[in-house]
Scaffold this motif. Structure first.
Motif, PDB file in Angstrom:
ATOM      1  N   GLY A  42       7.567  -7.698 -11.954  1.00  0.00           N
ATOM      2  CA  GLY A  42       6.488  -6.819 -11.515  1.00  0.00           C
ATOM      3  C   GLY A  42       5.822  -7.357 -10.269  1.00  0.00           C
ATOM      4  O   GLY A  42       5.975  -8.527  -9.918  1.00  0.00           O
ATOM      5  N   ARG A  43       5.073  -6.485  -9.606  1.00  0.00           N
ATOM      6  CA  ARG A  43       4.328  -6.907  -8.417  1.00  0.00           C
ATOM      7  C   ARG A  43       3.281  -7.956  -8.778  1.00  0.00           C
ATOM      8  O   ARG A  43       2.921  -8.116  -9.935  1.00  0.00           O
ATOM      9  N   CYS A 214      11.883  -6.832 -18.733  1.00  0.00           N
ATOM     10  CA  CYS A 214      10.735  -5.941 -18.874  1.00  0.00           C
ATOM     11  C   CYS A 214      10.036  -5.842 -17.528  1.00  0.00           C
ATOM     12  O   CYS A 214       9.682  -6.862 -16.935  1.00  0.00           O
ATOM     13  N   VAL A 215       9.870  -4.621 -17.056  1.00  0.00           N
ATOM     14  CA  VAL A 215       9.208  -4.384 -15.776  1.00  0.00           C
ATOM     15  C   VAL A 215       7.772  -3.953 -16.052  1.00  0.00           C
ATOM     16  O   VAL A 215       7.534  -2.996 -16.784  1.00  0.00           O
ATOM     17  N   GLU A 235      14.601   4.600  -9.629  1.00  0.00           N
ATOM     18  CA  GLU A 235      13.261   5.192  -9.610  1.00  0.00           C
ATOM     19  C   GLU A 235      12.210   4.169 -10.046  1.00  0.00           C
ATOM     20  O   GLU A 235      11.154   4.025  -9.414  1.00  0.00           O
ATOM     21  N   VAL A 236      12.508   3.451 -11.133  1.00  0.00           N
ATOM     22  CA  VAL A 236      11.571   2.445 -11.629  1.00  0.00           C
ATOM     23  C   VAL A 236      11.442   1.288 -10.635  1.00  0.00           C
ATOM     24  O   VAL A 236      10.340   0.799 -10.361  1.00  0.00           O
ATOM     25  N   CYS A 240       7.895   0.252  -8.795  1.00  0.00           N
ATOM     26  CA  CYS A 240       7.286  -1.055  -9.073  1.00  0.00           C
ATOM     27  C   CYS A 240       7.479  -2.058  -7.938  1.00  0.00           C
ATOM     28  O   CYS A 240       7.137  -3.233  -8.074  1.00  0.00           O
ATOM     29  N   GLY A 241       8.031  -1.600  -6.816  1.00  0.00           N
ATOM     30  CA  GLY A 241       8.189  -2.465  -5.655  1.00  0.00           C
ATOM     31  C   GLY A 241       9.201  -3.573  -5.831  1.00  0.00           C
ATOM     32  O   GLY A 241       9.067  -4.645  -5.236  1.00  0.00           O
TER      33      GLY A 241
END
Length: 282
Positions: A42-43, A214-215, A235-236, A240-241
């Protein structure tokens, strides 16, 4: 068996002076099984490191509950046992250094939990062996390379014999060689010793090695699945960058230029195998 369970967890950071709070996790749910290797992506600010601190009992949920092997982190009487069972390795190994000599540094954890001297010796030997740091036993920690220091930090964490190893951006300050050294140790602990691994990382190539990815985004789990499932979900990733692993990017470019490269290539080993097969046909 569930190693970690987040149930409807919310957590926010206040500014210490007012009642205002920046909510990081919102009704967050996640279950991690014993022996699982999970990568959290994740970011910055998505809540990954907050999750690590909640597992270790360094933070307490404002709402909901975090359990480690069935023990709630809200119950302070559980914290000593939880921290014995969940070892944590931070981003900067220098922040975890206690003693100047490697062996003394590794001994700190077992000594701190009150183990008898003979058992401390056994734990030190085990930690040195599994992290391949035996040759540094008498070295000064300050004189080691970044990768070597991080291996010593992992040795210090596993010397308390945890069931869970949490890596909080533990390879972010290392060069590729150092990252490779650290992840080889982590894979050994997971596959051969059955240790649960939670790898919080920005490196997509590390996530490829996990059982599950897990994002995280906006304080919740945006997507979860195998590495192939996650990295096939453009897309995900865009939302989420996140980017594809390097090998997957190369495979994509080769595909776009007409080479018959199959979908789902994530590792350099997979890509090398396909390219060697294509070369043999020329």
């Amino acid at each position: 068996m569930q190693a970690v369970e987040f149930t409807n967890v919310s957590f926010g950071y206040g500014d210490g002076e007012t009642s205002s709070s920046r909510e990081v996790l919102k009704d967050f749910n996640l279950t991690i099984e014993k022996g699982e290797f999970i990568a959290l992506l994740g970011r910055n600010g998505s809540g990954k490191s907050t999750c690590a601190k909640l597992i270790n009992g360094l933070l307490t949920p404002s709402e909901g509950e975090v359990k480690v092997f069935g023990m709630s982190t809200k119950d302070k009487s559980n914290l000593f046992e939880i921290r014995k069972r969940a070892g944590m390795v931070f981003q900067n190994p220098d922040n975890q250094q206690i003693a100047s000599i490697v062996e003394d540094d590794i001994a700190f954890g077992p000594e701190n939990i009150g183990l008898p001297r003979e058992q401390i010796k056994e734990r030190i030997e085990y930690a040195l062996k599994v992290t391949d740091t035996e040759k540094f036993r008498d070295a000064q920690v300050s004189r080691l390379s970044g990768g070597q220091k991080q291996r010593v930090a992992i040795a210090g964490a596993i010397a308390i014999n945890p069931d869970i190893l949490i890596l909080d951006e533990s390879t972010s300050m290392l060069d590729p060689k150092g990252r490779k050294e650290v992840m080889e140790v982590v894979r050994t602990l997971n596959k051969e010793k059955g240790m649960t691994v939670i790898d919080i990382t920005h490196y997509m190539d590390e996530a490829v090695e996990a059982d599950r990815v897990c994002v995280m985004g906006d304080g919740v789990i945006m997507a979860t699945g195998t590495p192939k499932q996650i990295f096939a979900n453009g897309e995900v990733l865009a939302k989420c960058g996140l980017e594809l692993p390097v090998s997957a990017k190369i495979a994509q470019k080769l595909r776009e230029n007409g080479l018959p490269i199959p979908d789902g290539i994530l590792s350099k080993e997979e890509l090398s195998k396909i390219l060697c097969e294509l070369l043999r046909k020329i």
